[in-house]
Design a protein around this motif. Structure first.
Motif, PDB file in Angstrom:
ATOM      1  N   LEU A  23      37.450  53.361  49.247  1.00  0.00           N
ATOM      2  CA  LEU A  23      38.100  53.077  50.529  1.00  0.00           C
ATOM      3  C   LEU A  23      39.331  52.173  50.322  1.00  0.00           C
ATOM      4  CD1 LEU A  23      36.170  52.076  53.686  1.00  0.00           C
ATOM      5  CD2 LEU A  23      38.087  50.723  52.913  1.00  0.00           C
ATOM      6  N   ILE A  24      39.162  51.105  49.557  1.00  0.00           N
ATOM      7  CA  ILE A  24      40.290  50.200  49.289  1.00  0.00           C
ATOM      8  C   ILE A  24      41.410  50.962  48.595  1.00  0.00           C
ATOM      9  CG2 ILE A  24      41.049  48.202  47.927  1.00  0.00           C
ATOM     10  CD1 ILE A  24      38.196  47.023  48.403  1.00  0.00           C
ATOM     11  N   HIS A  25      41.047  51.739  47.596  1.00  0.00           N
ATOM     12  CA  HIS A  25      42.073  52.466  46.841  1.00  0.00           C
ATOM     13  C   HIS A  25      42.803  53.477  47.731  1.00  0.00           C
ATOM     14  CE1 HIS A  25      44.170  53.719  43.313  1.00  0.00           C
ATOM     15  NE2 HIS A  25      43.782  54.973  43.465  1.00  0.00           N
ATOM     16  N   LEU A  80      48.580  47.594  55.662  1.00  0.00           N
ATOM     17  CA  LEU A  80      47.483  47.675  54.703  1.00  0.00           C
ATOM     18  C   LEU A  80      46.277  46.883  55.203  1.00  0.00           C
ATOM     19  CD1 LEU A  80      46.263  48.447  51.946  1.00  0.00           C
ATOM     20  CD2 LEU A  80      47.359  46.373  51.024  1.00  0.00           C
ATOM     21  N   ILE A  81      46.491  45.661  55.620  1.00  0.00           N
ATOM     22  CA  ILE A  81      45.403  44.808  56.104  1.00  0.00           C
ATOM     23  C   ILE A  81      44.713  45.451  57.304  1.00  0.00           C
ATOM     24  CG2 ILE A  81      44.931  42.606  57.258  1.00  0.00           C
ATOM     25  CD1 ILE A  81      47.061  41.373  55.316  1.00  0.00           C
ATOM     26  N   LYS A  82      45.484  45.940  58.258  1.00  0.00           N
ATOM     27  CA  LYS A  82      44.898  46.561  59.450  1.00  0.00           C
ATOM     28  C   LYS A  82      44.096  47.808  59.098  1.00  0.00           C
ATOM     29  CE  LYS A  82      48.396  44.756  62.569  1.00  0.00           C
ATOM     30  NZ  LYS A  82      49.575  45.040  63.396  1.00  0.00           N
ATOM     31  N   LEU A  83      44.619  48.627  58.181  1.00  0.00           N
ATOM     32  CA  LEU A  83      43.908  49.843  57.790  1.00  0.00           C
ATOM     33  C   LEU A  83      42.616  49.504  57.043  1.00  0.00           C
ATOM     34  CD1 LEU A  83      43.961  52.932  57.859  1.00  0.00           C
ATOM     35  CD2 LEU A  83      45.220  52.865  55.685  1.00  0.00           C
ATOM     36  N   LEU A  84      42.657  48.484  56.200  1.00  0.00           N
ATOM     37  CA  LEU A  84      41.442  48.055  55.506  1.00  0.00           C
ATOM     38  C   LEU A  84      40.378  47.611  56.509  1.00  0.00           C
ATOM     39  CD1 LEU A  84      43.006  46.150  52.491  1.00  0.00           C
ATOM     40  CD2 LEU A  84      41.463  48.115  52.323  1.00  0.00           C
ATOM     41  N   PHE A  85      40.739  46.765  57.455  1.00  0.00           N
ATOM     42  CA  PHE A  85      39.777  46.338  58.479  1.00  0.00           C
ATOM     43  C   PHE A  85      39.198  47.540  59.221  1.00  0.00           C
ATOM     44  CE2 PHE A  85      41.938  42.000  58.771  1.00  0.00           C
ATOM     45  CZ  PHE A  85      40.862  41.312  58.224  1.00  0.00           C
ATOM     46  N   GLU A  86      40.070  48.443  59.622  1.00  0.00           N
ATOM     47  CA  GLU A  86      39.636  49.613  60.389  1.00  0.00           C
ATOM     48  C   GLU A  86      38.655  50.481  59.599  1.00  0.00           C
ATOM     49  OE1 GLU A  86      41.799  53.736  61.331  1.00  0.00           O
ATOM     50  OE2 GLU A  86      42.827  51.999  62.215  1.00  0.00           O
ATOM     51  N   SER A  90      34.715  51.208  60.213  1.00  0.00           N
ATOM     52  CA  SER A  90      34.262  52.543  60.613  1.00  0.00           C
ATOM     53  C   SER A  90      33.427  53.238  59.542  1.00  0.00           C
ATOM     54  CB  SER A  90      35.450  53.417  61.021  1.00  0.00           C
ATOM     55  OG  SER A  90      36.257  53.709  59.911  1.00  0.00           O
ATOM     56  N   GLU A  91      33.738  53.048  58.274  1.00  0.00           N
ATOM     57  CA  GLU A  91      33.045  53.778  57.208  1.00  0.00           C
ATOM     58  C   GLU A  91      31.866  53.018  56.596  1.00  0.00           C
ATOM     59  OE1 GLU A  91      35.695  55.675  54.392  1.00  0.00           O
ATOM     60  OE2 GLU A  91      37.226  55.887  55.954  1.00  0.00           O
ATOM     61  N   LEU A  92      31.909  51.684  56.646  1.00  0.00           N
ATOM     62  CA  LEU A  92      30.823  50.899  56.060  1.00  0.00           C
ATOM     63  C   LEU A  92      30.076  50.062  57.093  1.00  0.00           C
ATOM     64  CD1 LEU A  92      32.565  49.695  52.773  1.00  0.00           C
ATOM     65  CD2 LEU A  92      30.861  51.503  53.040  1.00  0.00           C
TER      66      LEU A  92
END
Length: 129
Positions: A23-25, A80-86, A90-92
């Motif tokens: 997910l991070i990558h 990047l930060i916002k997408l990581l939080f999202e 949602s996925e974990l």
């Protein structure tokens, strides 16, 4: 170039390491246009008694530290930060309240890679995004 460290309580972090790494990558590739083959992640699963955090957090509390070359715009880093939080939410199913992200940027000349200072390397990706 990016080096990523992920810290968390081992009972919560270990089961999701592979998915969290992917997910991070995917976020780094999507927002910062990192090459798909440039993935450098390290996980630090910790005993609960060795990992102190503020009240209001749960055992899912996770710290993500991203070290990378300087040059990305503030807007790219915020995306990047916002997408990581999202995606982490949602996925974990880890609440943004339980995630902290820090980006550390350093000049390329402060990195040593493949036997050279990074500012002397020919990169196959853009840094100024």
């Amino acid at each position: 170039m990016g080096q990523i460290k992920i810290y968390g309580v081992k009972e919560r972090l270990n089961p999701v390491k592979e998915m969290l790494s992917g997910l991070i990558h995917s976020c780094m590739v999507e927002i910062l246009e990192f090459p798909a083959d440039k993935k450098f992640h390290r996980f630090f699963p910790m005993n609960k008694e060795d990992f102190y955090f503020a009240s209001g957090r749960t055992d899912a509390y996770t710290i993500i530290e991203i070290s990378m070359f300087e040059g990305r715009t503030a807007e790219s880093k915020k995306q990047l930060i916002k997408l990581l939080f999202e995606r982490i939410n949602s996925e974990l199913n880890i609440s943004p309240q339980d995630v902290e992200i820090t980006i550390f940027e350093t000049p390329k000349h402060n990195w040593g890679i493949r036997g050279l200072p990074a500012d002397e390397l020919a990169l196959n990706y853009k840094v100024n995004i």
